[in-house]
Write an enzyme that holds these catalytic residues in place. Structure first.
Site, PDB file in Angstrom:
ATOM      1  N   ASP A  13       1.142  -0.914  -0.282  1.00 12.03           N
ATOM      2  CA  ASP A  13      -0.195  -0.478  -0.486  1.00 12.03           C
ATOM      3  C   ASP A  13       0.802   0.769  -0.049  1.00 12.03           C
ATOM      4  O   ASP A  13       0.089   2.517   0.954  1.00 12.03           O
ATOM      5  CB  ASP A  13      -0.694   0.031   1.052  1.00 12.03           C
ATOM      6  CG  ASP A  13      -1.840  -0.984   1.077  1.00 12.03           C
ATOM      7  OD1 ASP A  13      -2.511  -1.595   0.082  1.00 12.03           O
ATOM      8  OD2 ASP A  13      -2.719  -1.863   2.295  1.00 12.03           O
ATOM      9  N   LYS A  16       1.676   2.442  -5.447  1.00  9.87           N
ATOM     10  CA  LYS A  16       2.755   1.023  -6.674  1.00  9.87           C
ATOM     11  C   LYS A  16       1.571   1.566  -7.826  1.00  9.87           C
ATOM     12  O   LYS A  16       2.253   1.868  -9.251  1.00  9.87           O
ATOM     13  CB  LYS A  16       2.326  -0.510  -6.563  1.00  9.87           C
ATOM     14  CG  LYS A  16       3.197  -0.710  -5.148  1.00  9.87           C
ATOM     15  CD  LYS A  16       3.760  -1.825  -5.207  1.00  9.87           C
ATOM     16  CE  LYS A  16       2.389  -2.885  -3.903  1.00  9.87           C
ATOM     17  NZ  LYS A  16       2.044  -2.529  -2.882  1.00  9.87           N
ATOM     18  N   GLY A  40      -3.822  -4.182  -3.563  1.00 15.45           N
ATOM     19  CA  GLY A  40      -5.634  -3.987  -3.130  1.00 15.45           C
ATOM     20  C   GLY A  40      -5.092  -2.056  -4.462  1.00 15.45           C
ATOM     21  O   GLY A  40      -3.958  -1.102  -3.070  1.00 15.45           O
ATOM     22  N   HIS A  41      -4.818  -1.699  -5.402  1.00 18.74           N
ATOM     23  CA  HIS A  41      -4.302  -1.249  -5.907  1.00 18.74           C
ATOM     24  C   HIS A  41      -4.786   0.595  -6.724  1.00 18.74           C
ATOM     25  O   HIS A  41      -6.031   0.007  -7.813  1.00 18.74           O
ATOM     26  CB  HIS A  41      -3.480  -1.304  -7.166  1.00 18.74           C
ATOM     27  CG  HIS A  41      -2.182  -1.772  -6.810  1.00 18.74           C
ATOM     28  ND1 HIS A  41      -1.394  -3.064  -7.631  1.00 18.74           N
ATOM     29  CD2 HIS A  41      -2.148  -2.492  -5.312  1.00 18.74           C
ATOM     30  CE1 HIS A  41      -0.770  -3.573  -7.077  1.00 18.74           C
ATOM     31  NE2 HIS A  41      -0.562  -3.922  -6.261  1.00 18.74           N
ATOM     32  N   GLN A 223       2.303  -6.255  -3.243  1.00 22.20           N
ATOM     33  CA  GLN A 223       1.753  -6.555  -1.372  1.00 22.20           C
ATOM     34  C   GLN A 223       3.900  -5.358  -1.406  1.00 22.20           C
ATOM     35  O   GLN A 223       3.526  -4.369  -2.098  1.00 22.20           O
ATOM     36  CB  GLN A 223       2.374  -7.751  -1.287  1.00 22.20           C
ATOM     37  CG  GLN A 223       1.182  -9.056  -1.009  1.00 22.20           C
ATOM     38  CD  GLN A 223       0.345  -8.930  -2.139  1.00 22.20           C
ATOM     39  OE1 GLN A 223       1.299  -9.581  -3.075  1.00 22.20           O
ATOM     40  NE2 GLN A 223      -0.642  -8.177  -2.482  1.00 22.20           N
TER      41      GLN A 223
HETATM   42  P1  GDP Z   1      -0.780   0.077  -3.869  1.00 23.39           P
HETATM   43  O1  GDP Z   1      -1.193  -0.856  -2.911  1.00 23.39           O
HETATM   44  O2  GDP Z   1       0.828   0.347  -3.012  1.00 23.39           O
HETATM   45  O3  GDP Z   1      -0.877   0.351  -5.133  1.00 23.39           O
HETATM   46  O4  GDP Z   1      -1.411   1.230  -2.425  1.00 23.39           O
HETATM   47  P2  GDP Z   1      -2.984   1.293  -2.222  1.00 23.39           P
HETATM   48  O5  GDP Z   1      -3.836   2.023  -3.224  1.00 23.39           O
HETATM   49  O6  GDP Z   1      -3.393   0.811  -0.863  1.00 23.39           O
HETATM   50  O7  GDP Z   1      -2.820   3.013  -0.811  1.00 23.39           O
HETATM   51  C1  GDP Z   1      -1.918   3.908  -1.232  1.00 23.39           C
HETATM   52  C2  GDP Z   1      -3.468   5.026  -1.719  1.00 23.39           C
HETATM   53  O8  GDP Z   1      -2.339   7.076  -1.171  1.00 23.39           O
HETATM   54  C3  GDP Z   1      -4.744   5.414  -2.381  1.00 23.39           C
HETATM   55  O9  GDP Z   1      -5.690   5.459  -1.715  1.00 23.39           O
HETATM   56  C4  GDP Z   1      -3.371   6.344  -3.319  1.00 23.39           C
HETATM   57  O10 GDP Z   1      -4.733   6.261  -4.531  1.00 23.39           O
HETATM   58  C5  GDP Z   1      -3.324   7.200  -2.142  1.00 23.39           C
HETATM   59  N1  GDP Z   1      -1.760   7.927  -3.023  1.00 23.39           N
HETATM   60  C6  GDP Z   1      -0.915   6.892  -3.636  1.00 23.39           C
HETATM   61  N2  GDP Z   1      -0.055   8.610  -3.653  1.00 23.39           N
HETATM   62  C7  GDP Z   1       0.167   9.197  -3.161  1.00 23.39           C
HETATM   63  C8  GDP Z   1       0.252  10.490  -2.474  1.00 23.39           C
HETATM   64  O11 GDP Z   1       0.881  10.751  -3.225  1.00 23.39           O
HETATM   65  N3  GDP Z   1      -0.390  11.590  -2.078  1.00 23.39           N
HETATM   66  C9  GDP Z   1      -1.563  11.387  -0.762  1.00 23.39           C
HETATM   67  N4  GDP Z   1      -2.250  11.645  -0.467  1.00 23.39           N
HETATM   68  N5  GDP Z   1      -2.172   9.830  -1.607  1.00 23.39           N
HETATM   69  C10 GDP Z   1      -1.475   8.929  -2.673  1.00 23.39           C
HETATM   70  P1  IMO Z   2      -1.033  -4.060  -2.371  1.00 21.13           P
HETATM   71  O1  IMO Z   2      -0.465  -4.731  -3.784  1.00 21.13           O
HETATM   72  C1  IMO Z   2      -0.387  -4.123   2.242  1.00 21.13           C
HETATM   73  C2  IMO Z   2      -0.893  -9.209   3.923  1.00 21.13           C
HETATM   74  C3  IMO Z   2      -2.425  -9.147   4.378  1.00 21.13           C
HETATM   75  C4  IMO Z   2      -1.685 -10.202   5.484  1.00 21.13           C
HETATM   76  C5  IMO Z   2      -0.962 -10.911   4.663  1.00 21.13           C
HETATM   77  C6  IMO Z   2      -1.038 -12.481   3.748  1.00 21.13           C
HETATM   78  O2  IMO Z   2      -2.174  -3.538  -1.953  1.00 21.13           O
HETATM   79  O3  IMO Z   2      -0.615  -3.548  -1.402  1.00 21.13           O
HETATM   80  P2  IMO Z   2      -2.555 -12.826   2.141  1.00 21.13           P
HETATM   81  O4  IMO Z   2      -4.250 -12.559   1.570  1.00 21.13           O
HETATM   82  O5  IMO Z   2      -1.560 -12.262   1.197  1.00 21.13           O
HETATM   83  O6  IMO Z   2      -2.208 -14.607   2.563  1.00 21.13           O
HETATM   84  O7  IMO Z   2      -2.582 -12.385   3.248  1.00 21.13           O
HETATM   85  O8  IMO Z   2      -0.277  -9.867   3.295  1.00 21.13           O
HETATM   86  N1  IMO Z   2      -1.695  -8.380   2.132  1.00 21.13           N
HETATM   87  C7  IMO Z   2      -1.230  -6.851   2.110  1.00 21.13           C
HETATM   88  N2  IMO Z   2      -0.841  -5.787   2.843  1.00 21.13           N
HETATM   89  N3  IMO Z   2      -0.978  -4.630   0.494  1.00 21.13           N
HETATM   90  C8  IMO Z   2      -1.382  -5.968  -0.123  1.00 21.13           C
HETATM   91  O9  IMO Z   2      -1.476  -6.087  -0.859  1.00 21.13           O
HETATM   92  C9  IMO Z   2      -1.355  -7.182   0.628  1.00 21.13           C
HETATM   93  N4  IMO Z   2      -1.440  -7.844  -0.288  1.00 21.13           N
HETATM   94  C10 IMO Z   2      -1.810  -8.844   1.205  1.00 21.13           C
HETATM   95  O10 IMO Z   2      -3.478  -8.271   5.195  1.00 21.13           O
HETATM   96  O11 IMO Z   2      -1.051  -9.378   6.668  1.00 21.13           O
HETATM   97 MG    MG Z   3      -3.141  -1.655  -1.928  1.00 21.55          MG
END
Ligand code: GDP
Ligand code: IMO
Ligand code: MG
Length: 428
Positions: A13, A16, A40-41, A223
């Site tokens: 999170d 990415k 979850g991206h 991840q």
């Molecule tokens: P990922 O799993 O690595 O793709 O990240 P997630 O999407 O799960 O979580 C990142 C969150 O931060 C999302 O809601 C993005 O829209 C948000 N985000 C990404 N870059 C930035 C940033 O530079 N500033 C802010 N405020 N939000 C960001």
């Molecule tokens: P993105 O790509 C954050 C965590 C779960 C749990 C552990 C194992 O959005 O960064 P799993 O279902 O993979 O066997 O769970 O990994 N986990 C993540 N945490 N971001 C993710 O993906 C994750 N995918 C799995 O919460 O602790």
């Molecule tokens: Mg994510």
């Protein structure tokens, strides 16, 4: 610059999706190489927000071919529903390529994931419940089902029966659950086969040819480094290799073909699920980071645990991934703190430790050693260049760069594509 890996440097999170989408307009292929719909991206384009789970974030860039590599685990129902969700919003997904060697997540994998967690009780991992671990376990145990098996009914039936022979014993005798009917599973899987067929391809051949022709290929990790099954905080990890080497095995591309490895690094730290987290905050600051940063899981909706930036982890990510660059995200979230603590080392049993301890017991005992950096109060979301940032924000970035072991080549100052400061181009 033909091949780049973009991966999470912390516990996932990090942003990415946004970073991949930002580069998507300039690359020819975006490839997922591990994980599945546990990811979850979030990508924000204009006034549209997309949550991608299984599909590579490059799918939103019209010129880019999205690829699901052999190292990914594919839930076919999720694949089709994610595709149709995007189609309904006008996104063309027809270029998608799916490796015939990728393994399938079936309903019995999801069931086993959930019952295992329930039985682990307070020792549970806090998985996403998407069947990820059991699917990779079957792959390693050589009882997995691959995408290509969908096109040979006899082989598919034999493989599902073989997988369920053993699993049904466990489900019925150990977990007190009803046995799963192999025929029903085969029928369900065959129901997806024709819809998926147009996407199935020899992705390894296509990607290697593309790199040889000088096309730009971006490998998008799911991840993060600390969730890697080998290099993360085992057993509180996912069941694949998000680290850079995973891009090679998960896409069938040799390490000599990779030119750059970019670590996505949040300006503070978050984690979802169980496991050690030295800089975790349980006070108002943690709540403030969660609220301002919108730190709620895209996949499971769970609140993310929040804490200060941890340079020990960033240095470790540089080491195990051979990072060439960092993309620092969410700097804007830190606006408004008078002082910002940054963890520069750990104290373990009274001793200062600069590197991530390899012993799980030591890591569980690690206490953060903080250095206080001065904060800033100006809105930075409109900053376009590094010099647009307030002096203290510049100093914060420079301090993180020095501690983390690789140059910070871009900075996120908001969730939109455009809310990014590019310092060094990733594609030159
Ligand atoms: P990922 O799993 O690595 O793709 O990240 P997630 O999407 O799960 O979580 C990142 C969150 O931060 C999302 O809601 C993005 O829209 C948000 N985000 C990404 N870059 C930035 C940033 O530079 N500033 C802010 N405020 N939000 C960001
Ligand atoms: P993105 O790509 C954050 C965590 C779960 C749990 C552990 C194992 O959005 O960064 P799993 O279902 O993979 O066997 O769970 O990994 N986990 C993540 N945490 N971001 C993710 O993906 C994750 N995918 C799995 O919460 O602790
Ligand atoms: Mg994510």
């Amino acid at each position: 610059m033909p091949a780049l890996v973009l991966l999470g440097a912390q516990w996932g999170d990090e942003g990415k999706g946004k970073a991949t989408d930002l580069l998507g307009g300039s690359v020819d292929y975006v490839v997922r190489y591990q994980g599945g719909n546990n990811a979850g991206h979030t990508v924000v384009v204009g006034d549209q927000k997309y949550a991608l789970h299984l599909l590579p974030s490059g799918i939103l860039s019209p010129g880019c071919t999205p690829v699901i590599g052999n190292g990914v685990v594919v839930d076919p129902a999720v694949l089709l529903s994610e595709l149709s969700g995007l189609n309904e919003r006008g996104v063309d997904t027809s270029k998608l390529l799916v490796s015939g060697n990728a393994h399938l997540i079936t309903p019995y994998h999801t069931t086993v994931d959930k019952v295992t967690e329930r039985f682990l009780g307070k020792r549970k991992i806090g998985t996403t419940g998407r069947g990820i671990g059991p699917t990779y376990a079957d792959k390693i145990n050589r009882v997995g089902i691959r995408v290509q098996d969908l096109y040979d009914e006899s082989i598919l039936t034999q493989k599902v029966e073989a997988a369920l022979d053993f699993k049904n014993q466990i489900l019925a005798k150990l977990y007190n659950r009803r046995a799963i009917d192999a025929n029903k599973i085969v029928e369900e899987l065959l129901g997806y086969a024709e819809q998926i067929k147009p996407f199935v391809a020899d992705t390894t051949l296509i990607l290697n040819n593309a790199i040889d022709e000088g096309k730009v290929v971006l490998f998008e990790g799911g991840q993060g480094t600390l969730l890697d099954v080998d290099h993360g905080t085992y057993p509180f990890v996912t069941s694949s290799n998000p680290t850079a080497g995973g891009a090679c095995t998960g896409a069938g591309v040799g390490p000599t073909k990779i030119n750059r490895v970019i670590g996505i690094l949040k300006a503070y730290t978050t984690r979802v699920g169980a496991g050690p987290f030295p800089t975790e905050l349980f006070d108002e600051d943690g709540e403030k980071l969660r609220t301002i940063g919108g730190e709620r899981g895209v996949t499971t909706g769970r609140d993310r645990r929040c804490g200060w930036f941890d340079a020990v982890i960033a240095r470790y990510a540089t080491r195990v991934n051979g990072l060439t660059d960092f993309f620092l995200t969410k700097l804007d979230v830190l606006t408004g703190w008078e002082q910002i603590p940054v963890c520069v080392a750990y104290e373990i049993d009274g001793k200062r430790v600069e590197e991530l301890p390899y012993s799980q017991t030591d890591f569980h005992h690690a206490k953060p050693v903080y250095e206080m950096l001065p904060g800033w109060s100006e809105d930075i979301s409109k900053a376009k260049t590094f010099s647009d940032l307030p002096k203290n924000a510049q100093a914060y970035v420079k301090a993180l760069e020095e501690m983390s072991g690789a140059p910070i080549s871009a900075i996120g100052v908001g969730p939109h594509r455009t809310e990014t400061i590019e310092i060094n181009s990733f594609l030159s």
